[in-house]
Enzyme design. Structure first.
Site, PDB file in Angstrom:
ATOM      1  N   ASN A  11      40.444  45.249   0.235  1.00  0.00           N
ATOM      2  CA  ASN A  11      39.371  46.107   0.647  1.00  0.00           C
ATOM      3  C   ASN A  11      39.483  47.153   1.446  1.00  0.00           C
ATOM      4  O   ASN A  11      39.963  46.801   2.667  1.00  0.00           O
ATOM      5  CB  ASN A  11      38.610  44.700   1.281  1.00  0.00           C
ATOM      6  CG  ASN A  11      37.091  45.293   1.918  1.00  0.00           C
ATOM      7  OD1 ASN A  11      37.090  46.302   2.402  1.00  0.00           O
ATOM      8  ND2 ASN A  11      36.301  44.358   2.009  1.00  0.00           N
ATOM      9  N   GLU A  38      34.739  47.095  -1.649  1.00  0.00           N
ATOM     10  CA  GLU A  38      34.057  47.838  -0.634  1.00  0.00           C
ATOM     11  C   GLU A  38      34.490  49.422  -0.953  1.00  0.00           C
ATOM     12  O   GLU A  38      34.876  50.041   0.306  1.00  0.00           O
ATOM     13  CB  GLU A  38      34.097  47.288   0.797  1.00  0.00           C
ATOM     14  CG  GLU A  38      33.358  46.249   1.158  1.00  0.00           C
ATOM     15  CD  GLU A  38      33.307  46.237   2.776  1.00  0.00           C
ATOM     16  OE1 GLU A  38      33.947  45.652   3.247  1.00  0.00           O
ATOM     17  OE2 GLU A  38      31.985  46.888   2.968  1.00  0.00           O
ATOM     18  N   TYR A 109      33.742  40.957  -4.877  1.00  0.00           N
ATOM     19  CA  TYR A 109      33.531  41.090  -3.314  1.00  0.00           C
ATOM     20  C   TYR A 109      32.345  39.965  -3.045  1.00  0.00           C
ATOM     21  O   TYR A 109      31.227  40.376  -3.373  1.00  0.00           O
ATOM     22  CB  TYR A 109      33.313  42.256  -3.208  1.00  0.00           C
ATOM     23  CG  TYR A 109      32.745  42.925  -1.672  1.00  0.00           C
ATOM     24  CD1 TYR A 109      33.270  42.190  -0.410  1.00  0.00           C
ATOM     25  CD2 TYR A 109      31.569  43.418  -1.469  1.00  0.00           C
ATOM     26  CE1 TYR A 109      33.069  42.509   0.742  1.00  0.00           C
ATOM     27  CE2 TYR A 109      31.175  43.955  -0.011  1.00  0.00           C
ATOM     28  CZ  TYR A 109      31.843  43.523   0.744  1.00  0.00           C
ATOM     29  OH  TYR A 109      31.551  43.597   2.287  1.00  0.00           O
ATOM     30  N   ASP A 151      37.953  40.040  -1.774  1.00  0.00           N
ATOM     31  CA  ASP A 151      37.573  39.775  -0.704  1.00  0.00           C
ATOM     32  C   ASP A 151      36.514  38.658  -0.808  1.00  0.00           C
ATOM     33  O   ASP A 151      35.294  38.560  -1.159  1.00  0.00           O
ATOM     34  CB  ASP A 151      36.988  40.983   0.133  1.00  0.00           C
ATOM     35  CG  ASP A 151      36.282  40.664   1.402  1.00  0.00           C
ATOM     36  OD1 ASP A 151      36.543  39.401   1.936  1.00  0.00           O
ATOM     37  OD2 ASP A 151      35.768  41.438   2.354  1.00  0.00           O
ATOM     38  N   ASN A 153      35.538  36.832   1.729  1.00  0.00           N
ATOM     39  CA  ASN A 153      34.779  36.599   2.871  1.00  0.00           C
ATOM     40  C   ASN A 153      34.754  35.134   3.475  1.00  0.00           C
ATOM     41  O   ASN A 153      33.775  34.714   4.446  1.00  0.00           O
ATOM     42  CB  ASN A 153      33.557  37.119   2.969  1.00  0.00           C
ATOM     43  CG  ASN A 153      33.358  38.513   3.354  1.00  0.00           C
ATOM     44  OD1 ASN A 153      34.088  38.945   4.443  1.00  0.00           O
ATOM     45  ND2 ASN A 153      32.808  39.529   2.323  1.00  0.00           N
ATOM     46  N   ASP A 254      39.924  47.591   7.763  1.00  0.00           N
ATOM     47  CA  ASP A 254      40.139  46.200   8.668  1.00  0.00           C
ATOM     48  C   ASP A 254      40.505  45.150   7.993  1.00  0.00           C
ATOM     49  O   ASP A 254      41.059  44.331   8.415  1.00  0.00           O
ATOM     50  CB  ASP A 254      38.803  45.819   9.169  1.00  0.00           C
ATOM     51  CG  ASP A 254      37.669  45.791   8.231  1.00  0.00           C
ATOM     52  OD1 ASP A 254      37.784  46.514   7.088  1.00  0.00           O
ATOM     53  OD2 ASP A 254      36.460  45.416   8.753  1.00  0.00           O
ATOM     54  N   HIS A 255      40.818  45.417   6.256  1.00  0.00           N
ATOM     55  CA  HIS A 255      41.490  44.465   5.613  1.00  0.00           C
ATOM     56  C   HIS A 255      42.831  44.949   5.191  1.00  0.00           C
ATOM     57  O   HIS A 255      43.172  46.344   5.248  1.00  0.00           O
ATOM     58  CB  HIS A 255      40.647  44.220   4.513  1.00  0.00           C
ATOM     59  CG  HIS A 255      39.523  43.556   4.651  1.00  0.00           C
ATOM     60  ND1 HIS A 255      39.181  41.977   4.173  1.00  0.00           N
ATOM     61  CD2 HIS A 255      38.242  44.076   4.923  1.00  0.00           C
ATOM     62  CE1 HIS A 255      38.104  41.916   4.321  1.00  0.00           C
ATOM     63  NE2 HIS A 255      37.388  43.077   5.002  1.00  0.00           N
TER      64      HIS A 255
END
Lengths: 264, 264
Positions: A11, A38, A109, A151, A153, A254-255
Site C-alpha cells: 500500500n 491506494e 484493498y 491491505d 485493514n 505509512d505501510h
DNA sequence: GCTGTGCTCG
DNA sequence: CGAGCACAGC
C-alpha cells in the site's frame, strides 16, 4: 528444473507521491510481480512508464480519482484480468490476474472502516464488514491455486498490534472485524503466509500511523497487510519478508511492502 | 581604514518553502544583511533559528498570514526598526532599520497589481499605483543616507524585460507604472544601482514566471527587483550582481537575489 | 507553475 | 502527519 516466483505487495498511499521510493524498492528487491494498493490516481495519470523502464511491462491498473486504486505491475505475463466490484459501488479495490504457471493472483484493498467500531453509528464500519462478507462469498467459490494479497485493514492476532489491550476497541483490531476476517480465511484453504513464516507470538507489523511522530521509537505498529495462499501454493513458498526499513525512508508510505518467494 | 557592507535582497516566495536554498545562498555569498520579501508566514512561524545558526542573529521580521511579509536578517546590529503601512490596510510590505554606520536600509514589497492594467476594471492595479504614490510622499521626506531595496514589481526600462513591445500592456511594464516609479525615483536623490553597474541597454532580469516551462531556454525575464541608494551611499557602492543562477536551482523562487557591496 | 489556505480521508 | 482536492494570488 524449478523456477522461482517473487511477489511483492505494498500500500503505497499515492503512487505518484511515492514513485521514487517504489523505484528504489524495485531496484533493490526485483520482485517478479508488484501489487499496489491506494494508488490514488486515475488510469490515464498512472506513472506506467516509470515501471516499464524497470521491466514491469505487464500492467493491470484499476484506479479512480482521489481514493483507493489498485495495480499489478509485472515482469512476467499477466492474463485474464478481472476487476471485482463486490459492493457494486464503483470503488477500485480489486484487480486479479492469472500467471503463466496457472496461479491466480488477487490484489485487494479492504475499506479502512472509519473511526467508530459500530455499524449503527458509523456506516463505513458497516461497509467494511459487508465488504469482507462479500469477499467471503467470492472466496468460497475460488477453485484454483491462488495468492491473495493486499491491505486487509485488519490485524487479526494479538501479536499483530503493538498493544492488544489498547486496540481492542480500535477499528482494525476489534473482535467483530477479526471474526469476519477469520471467516474469510476459513471459507477456503487459505494459509496466512506471514504467520506461516513468522509464527505467533512473534511481533509482525506492516503499518505505522503518520500521526505518531517517531515510528521506530514508539513502534506502535499493526499488521494490516497480508499475503495469503491456497494450501497447494503455500507449500511452494520458501521465504516471506516484511520490509520494515521502508518506513524509515524519506517521505515514506505509512505501510511497508511484503515479499514472498515461491519455488514452482 | 575602510569596512565593507554587503547587502542582499530576495523575494523568496515563502521563506518556509525556500529555507534550504536561502541557506545555500547565504553560505556561498555571506552577505552582511539579507532583505526578504514574500516571506508568507506569521512572525511566530518564521524560521528564525535557521538564520541565527548562520550568524544572522539580528532580525527584523514583519510577516502576516498567507501573503506578503518582509524581513531583514543581519550579522550586524539593526536599530530603529520601523514598519510603514502606507495604505493603512495592515499589509506587511515594509520594514526599515538603521545600521551602525548611520545608513538606513528600507525593504519594500510593492503590490503586484493584478492582471488588467486598468484602475477602473482592476482595483489591484489602482492599489499598486496608490502604493507607489504614498511611497513617493514618504521618499520626499527621507533625509538621511538610505539604501532602498525590494520587489518593486515594475520593470521600468525597455531592456528590463524580454520584449518591450509585447509587455507594454502587461502589468509591471505599462507606461503608467513606469511613470509612477520614475516619479518615486525623482522624489529624492535615488540612484538605481542595477543600472549604475549594468547600464542600459544591457539585459538585466531578476524574475522569470513559473508558468514558462524552461526559464533559461525562453529567457522571458523581467527586472522587477531593485536596489536603490541615495547618491551619497551609491558613491560608496563597488559591485552589484544579480544571481541568475539561483533561478535554476531545485524548487527555486521565481525571483533571484540581488547583491550590492559598499566600501564605507 | 508554484505558493499559501481549508477541507476530507486514513 | 500527509495524501488528495479546490481556490486565490502572483
Amino acid at each position: 528444473m524449478s523456477t522461482t516466483l517473487k511477489i511483492a505487495s505494498w500500500n503505497i498511499n499515492s503512487v505518484r507521491a511515492r514513485i521514487g521510493i517504489v523505484e528504489q524498492f524495485l531496484r533493490s528487491e526485483s520482485p517478479d510481480v508488484l501489487c499496489l494498493q491506494e494508488t490514488k490516481v486515475v488510469d490515464a495519470d498512472f506513472p506506467a512508464a516509470a515501471f516499464q523502464d524497470l521491466g514491469y511491462v505487464h500492467q493491470m491498473i484499476r484506479g479512480q480519482r482521489m481514493h483507493h486504486g489498485v495495480a499489478i505491475l509485472s515482469r512476467i505475463p499477466l492474463h485474464e484480468d478481472r476487476h471485482h466490484d463486490w459492493q457494486a459501488n464503483g470503488e477500485a479495490r480489486h484487480v486479479g490476474v492469472r500467471l503463466d504457471c496457472g496461479i491466480r493472483l488477487e490484489n485487494v484493498y479492504i475499506p479502512a472502516g472509519g473511526d467508530i467500531p459500530d455499524r449503527a453509528l458509523n456506516p463505513k464500519f458497516g461497509q467494511k464488514l459487508d465488504f469482507i462478507e462479500r469477499m467471503t462469498r467470492w472466496s468460497e467459490e475460488c477453485d484454483c491455486p491462488t495468492i491473495l494479497v493486499g491491505d486487509f485493514n485488519v490485524a487479526p492476532l494479538e501479536c499483530d498490534v503493538w498493544s492488544h489491550k489498547q486496540l481492542l476497541k480500535v477499528v482494525s483490531h476489534t473482535p467483530i472485524e477479526v471474526e469476519a476476517l477469520t471467516r474469510l480465511q476459513s471459507s477456503n484453504d487459505w494459509v496466512d503466509l506471514g504467520r506461516h513464516f513468522h509464527p505467533a507470538p512473534k511481533r509482525l507489523h506492516t503499518w505505522w500511523s503518520y500521526r505518531s511522530p517517531d515510528f521506530s521509537k514508539n513502534d506502535r505498529g499493526r499488521r494490516l497487510d497480508h499475503m495469503w495462499a491456497t494450501r497447494d501454493v503455500a507449500a511452494q513458498a520458501t521465504e516471506h519478508h516484511v520490509h520494515e526499513i521502508c518506513r524509515s525512508w524519506l517521505k515514506p508510505s505509512d505501510h511497508v511492502p511484503l515479499v514472498t518467494e515461491f519455488v514452482l
